[in-house]
Design a protein around this motif. Sequence first.
Motif, PDB file in Angstrom:
ATOM      1  N   GLY A  36       0.825  -1.249   0.024  1.00  0.00           N
ATOM      2  CA  GLY A  36      -0.022  -0.027  -0.002  1.00  0.00           C
ATOM      3  C   GLY A  36       0.687   1.291   0.152  1.00  0.00           C
ATOM      4  N   LEU A  37       1.809   1.273   0.839  1.00  0.00           N
ATOM      5  CA  LEU A  37       2.807   2.506   0.945  1.00  0.00           C
ATOM      6  C   LEU A  37       3.519   2.579  -0.528  1.00  0.00           C
ATOM      7  CD1 LEU A  37       4.364   2.009   4.459  1.00  0.00           C
ATOM      8  CD2 LEU A  37       2.542   3.490   3.598  1.00  0.00           C
ATOM      9  N   LEU A  38       3.923   1.605  -1.201  1.00  0.00           N
ATOM     10  CA  LEU A  38       4.472   1.582  -2.497  1.00  0.00           C
ATOM     11  C   LEU A  38       3.497   2.321  -3.524  1.00  0.00           C
ATOM     12  CD1 LEU A  38       6.479  -1.905  -3.086  1.00  0.00           C
ATOM     13  CD2 LEU A  38       7.314   0.430  -3.603  1.00  0.00           C
ATOM     14  N   ASP A  39       2.152   1.636  -3.547  1.00  0.00           N
ATOM     15  CA  ASP A  39       1.247   2.482  -4.421  1.00  0.00           C
ATOM     16  C   ASP A  39       1.015   3.651  -4.140  1.00  0.00           C
ATOM     17  OD1 ASP A  39       0.782  -0.296  -5.582  1.00  0.00           O
ATOM     18  OD2 ASP A  39      -1.037  -0.558  -4.216  1.00  0.00           O
ATOM     19  N   MET A  40       1.165   4.124  -2.866  1.00  0.00           N
ATOM     20  CA  MET A  40       0.922   5.560  -2.448  1.00  0.00           C
ATOM     21  C   MET A  40       2.260   6.458  -3.229  1.00  0.00           C
ATOM     22  SD  MET A  40       2.201   8.090  -0.410  1.00  0.00           S
ATOM     23  CE  MET A  40       3.403   7.302   0.290  1.00  0.00           C
ATOM     24  N   ALA A  41       3.389   5.781  -2.889  1.00  0.00           N
ATOM     25  CA  ALA A  41       4.647   6.365  -3.495  1.00  0.00           C
ATOM     26  C   ALA A  41       4.506   6.548  -4.970  1.00  0.00           C
ATOM     27  CB  ALA A  41       5.797   5.598  -2.910  1.00  0.00           C
ATOM     28  N   LEU A  70       7.803   6.495   5.620  1.00  0.00           N
ATOM     29  CA  LEU A  70       6.557   6.350   6.039  1.00  0.00           C
ATOM     30  C   LEU A  70       6.185   5.057   6.927  1.00  0.00           C
ATOM     31  CD1 LEU A  70       4.783   7.344   2.735  1.00  0.00           C
ATOM     32  CD2 LEU A  70       4.808   8.626   4.835  1.00  0.00           C
ATOM     33  N   TYR A  71       7.019   4.019   6.769  1.00  0.00           N
ATOM     34  CA  TYR A  71       6.734   2.667   7.434  1.00  0.00           C
ATOM     35  C   TYR A  71       7.425   2.870   8.926  1.00  0.00           C
ATOM     36  CZ  TYR A  71       7.342  -2.360   8.738  1.00  0.00           C
ATOM     37  OH  TYR A  71       7.575  -3.455   9.263  1.00  0.00           O
ATOM     38  N   ASP A  72       8.574   3.467   8.976  1.00  0.00           N
ATOM     39  CA  ASP A  72       9.199   3.852  10.281  1.00  0.00           C
ATOM     40  C   ASP A  72       8.469   4.925  10.988  1.00  0.00           C
ATOM     41  OD1 ASP A  72      11.054   1.699   9.862  1.00  0.00           O
ATOM     42  OD2 ASP A  72      12.848   2.969   9.198  1.00  0.00           O
ATOM     43  N   ASN A  73       7.872   5.859  10.618  1.00  0.00           N
ATOM     44  CA  ASN A  73       7.404   6.954  10.937  1.00  0.00           C
ATOM     45  C   ASN A  73       5.659   6.915  10.874  1.00  0.00           C
ATOM     46  OD1 ASN A  73       9.835   8.415  11.850  1.00  0.00           O
ATOM     47  ND2 ASN A  73       9.715   8.481   9.560  1.00  0.00           N
TER      48      ASN A  73
END
Length: 112
Positions: A36-41, A70-73
């Motif tokens: 999901g974060l990859l898609d957002m990026a 984003l993952y770490d924070n």
Amino acid sequence: MALTDEGRAQQAAARLAACKRYMRVDYTEDDELICGLLDMADEYLRGAGCAREQSHAMYDTVCHAMVLSLYDNRADDARQAVETVPQVVRQMLNQLKLRCNYGGGTDDGAGG
């Protein structure tokens, strides 16, 4: 040539694996979150006028750094997440945006 569903799935799995190597994540529990974060990026970079075809390596490095930040924070605010992205990644993003908007070499060596 258009990718088949299987080809897209293989490409997505390869990108996830590369991102997890960058992040040094070796477990599968967060794969859905990371995807999901990859898609957002990807959406962010497309919205900023960046195309992966311009420079796969630079685009993927920017994506991976954004995802890691984003993952770490993820429990912190968005402004802090942006501020923790390394300066070199912000510089790569700016260069990629310029190359996509004003031309420049591509990964295949062609001018833009």
